[in-house]
Scaffold this active site. Structure first.
Site, PDB file in Angstrom:
ATOM      1  N   ARG A 238       0.836  -1.092  -0.100  1.00 37.09           N
ATOM      2  CA  ARG A 238      -0.098   0.072   0.018  1.00 37.09           C
ATOM      3  C   ARG A 238       0.967   1.095  -0.040  1.00 37.09           C
ATOM      4  NH1 ARG A 238      -3.844  -2.498  -1.369  1.00 37.09           N
ATOM      5  NH2 ARG A 238      -5.921  -2.356  -0.201  1.00 37.09           N
ATOM      6  N   GLU A 267      -2.781   7.741  -4.217  1.00 34.11           N
ATOM      7  CA  GLU A 267      -3.044   7.054  -5.679  1.00 34.11           C
ATOM      8  C   GLU A 267      -4.654   7.785  -5.835  1.00 34.11           C
ATOM      9  OE1 GLU A 267      -1.363   2.834  -4.483  1.00 34.11           O
ATOM     10  OE2 GLU A 267      -3.100   2.938  -5.603  1.00 34.11           O
ATOM     11  N   HIS A 285      -0.741  -0.093  -9.477  1.00 28.71           N
ATOM     12  CA  HIS A 285      -1.737  -0.709  -8.597  1.00 28.71           C
ATOM     13  C   HIS A 285      -2.352  -2.029  -9.281  1.00 28.71           C
ATOM     14  CE1 HIS A 285      -3.900  -0.750  -4.405  1.00 28.71           C
ATOM     15  NE2 HIS A 285      -3.779  -1.729  -4.841  1.00 28.71           N
TER      16      HIS A 285
HETATM   17  C1  GLV Z   1      -5.364  -4.731  -3.471  1.00 29.16           C
HETATM   18  O1  GLV Z   1      -4.664  -3.806  -3.468  1.00 29.16           O
HETATM   19  C2  GLV Z   1      -5.868  -5.385  -2.529  1.00 29.16           C
HETATM   20  O2  GLV Z   1      -5.888  -5.124  -1.309  1.00 29.16           O
HETATM   21  O3  GLV Z   1      -6.581  -6.561  -2.707  1.00 29.16           O
END
Ligand code: GLV
Length: 324
Positions: A238, A267, A285
């Site tokens: 993250r 983001e 991402h």
């Molecule tokens: C993606 O970032 C997730 O947390 O599944």
């Protein structure tokens, strides 16, 4: 009448069809980003929702949805959901652990290899027509084989990344608050070390831990200063775990060799300083983004929603206190 639910983002039609067998579905196949205000409006009359990690399920959003009984994220991360607000309002919250471990571990490895061997910059150079011929000293990279792989956060995805290191003859070290059970460590061929040792010894440091207030800027200037100047940092977890400004500064000054990043602070906006660097591999991402895995995530979220709204305990309940 069937219960009314929201599907907050565009998903595969198969997911909508499955949900439509149980619910009256308000979908968002146009994929308009709803945000706090949009969610408040669309959730006002709903008993359930399938949501993404991009949906801010804040206390205010939950408060604006008096009929809501369940929010089911199609993501393993759930830092977008205010769990305390959900529990306070009697709303079950769920995520999708397990189904995306392999796909996300694959992307961690893709970014690791890309930054090690400088693939993005070399490809840009080739595309720009700058390749005039083979040279002995050309695009020298970092060896992955026999290097030390460090993993910070050693949950399911971290362990999946670790197991892939066997083929590269790597030494694997990791740090998490509670060391793994001996048999799990043995399966991953990984050794627990303290955080400072992990930072000092890793040639490739992969971050695989959730974003929480405690993990905010867990990797900042002081931590980056402990790393080898030949090391690479990989973040598929993250944004916000890394202080992006400090990372850019370390990469710019070559105090760190390279980085492979799938997630960023703020983001989808991100620090434009990354774009000026030739020692980063950047992806938007996409850790879990294969068709099969995204389907499995959405269907897992659907399973959770169907269970929650039919009086059963959803398999991936995050706030069991809601049932007390
Ligand atoms: C993606 O970032 C997730 O947390 O599944």
């Amino acid at each position: 009448m069937k219960p009314r639910i929201l599907v907050s983002r565009a998903v595969f039609p198969e997911v909508i069809s499955r949900l439509a067998g149980h619910f009256e579905v308000d979908d968002n196949q146009a994929d308009v980003i709803l945000g706090v205000e949009g969610l408040k409006v669309r959730l006002a009359d709903k008993v359930g929702a399938l949501t993404a990690a991009t949906d801010p399920l804040t206390a205010a959003v939950i408060a604006a949805a008096p009929k809501l009984k369940a929010v089911c994220n199609f993501a393993v991360g759930y830092n977008n959901i205010d769990l305390a607000a959900c529990s306070g309002a009697g709303v079950m919250a769920t995520n999708t652990p397990g189904v995306l471990d392999d796909t996300t571990a694959d992307l961690a490895w893709a970014l690791l290899m890309a930054t090690a061997r400088r693939l993005p910059a070399a490809e840009r150079w080739l595309r720009n027509g700058e390749w005039k011929g083979w040279e002995f000293v050309q695009w020298l990279g970092t060896d992955v084989h026999h290097a030390t792989l460090g993993i910070l956060g050693m949950g399911r995805i971290g362990q999946t990344v670790a197991r892939r290191a066997l083929g590269f003859d790597m030494k694997v070290i990791y740090h998490k608050r509670t060391p793994l059970a001996a048999e799990t460590e043995a399966a991953c061929r990984a050794t627990w070390v303290d955080k400072a040792t992990l930072l000092r010894e890793s040639d490739f440091l992969v971050l695989l831990l959730p974003y929480t207030p405690e993990n905010h800027h867990l990797i900042g200037a002081a931590e980056l200063a402990l790393m080898k100047p030949t090391a690479h940092l990989i973040n598929v977890a993250r944004g916000g775990i890394v202080d992006d400004e400090a990372l850019i500064s370390a990469l710019r000054q070559r105090r760190l060799c390279g980085a492979g990043l799938d997630v960023y602070e703020g983001e989808p906006k991100f620090n434009p300083g990354f774009l000026e660097l030739d020692n980063v591999a950047l992806t938007p991402h996409i850790g879990s983004s294969s068709r099969a895995t995204r389907m499995a995530m959405a269907m897992t979220a659907a399973d959770n929603l169907i269970a929650a709204l039919s009086g059963q305990r959803p398999p991936n309940l995050l706030n069991p206190d809601v049932l007390a």
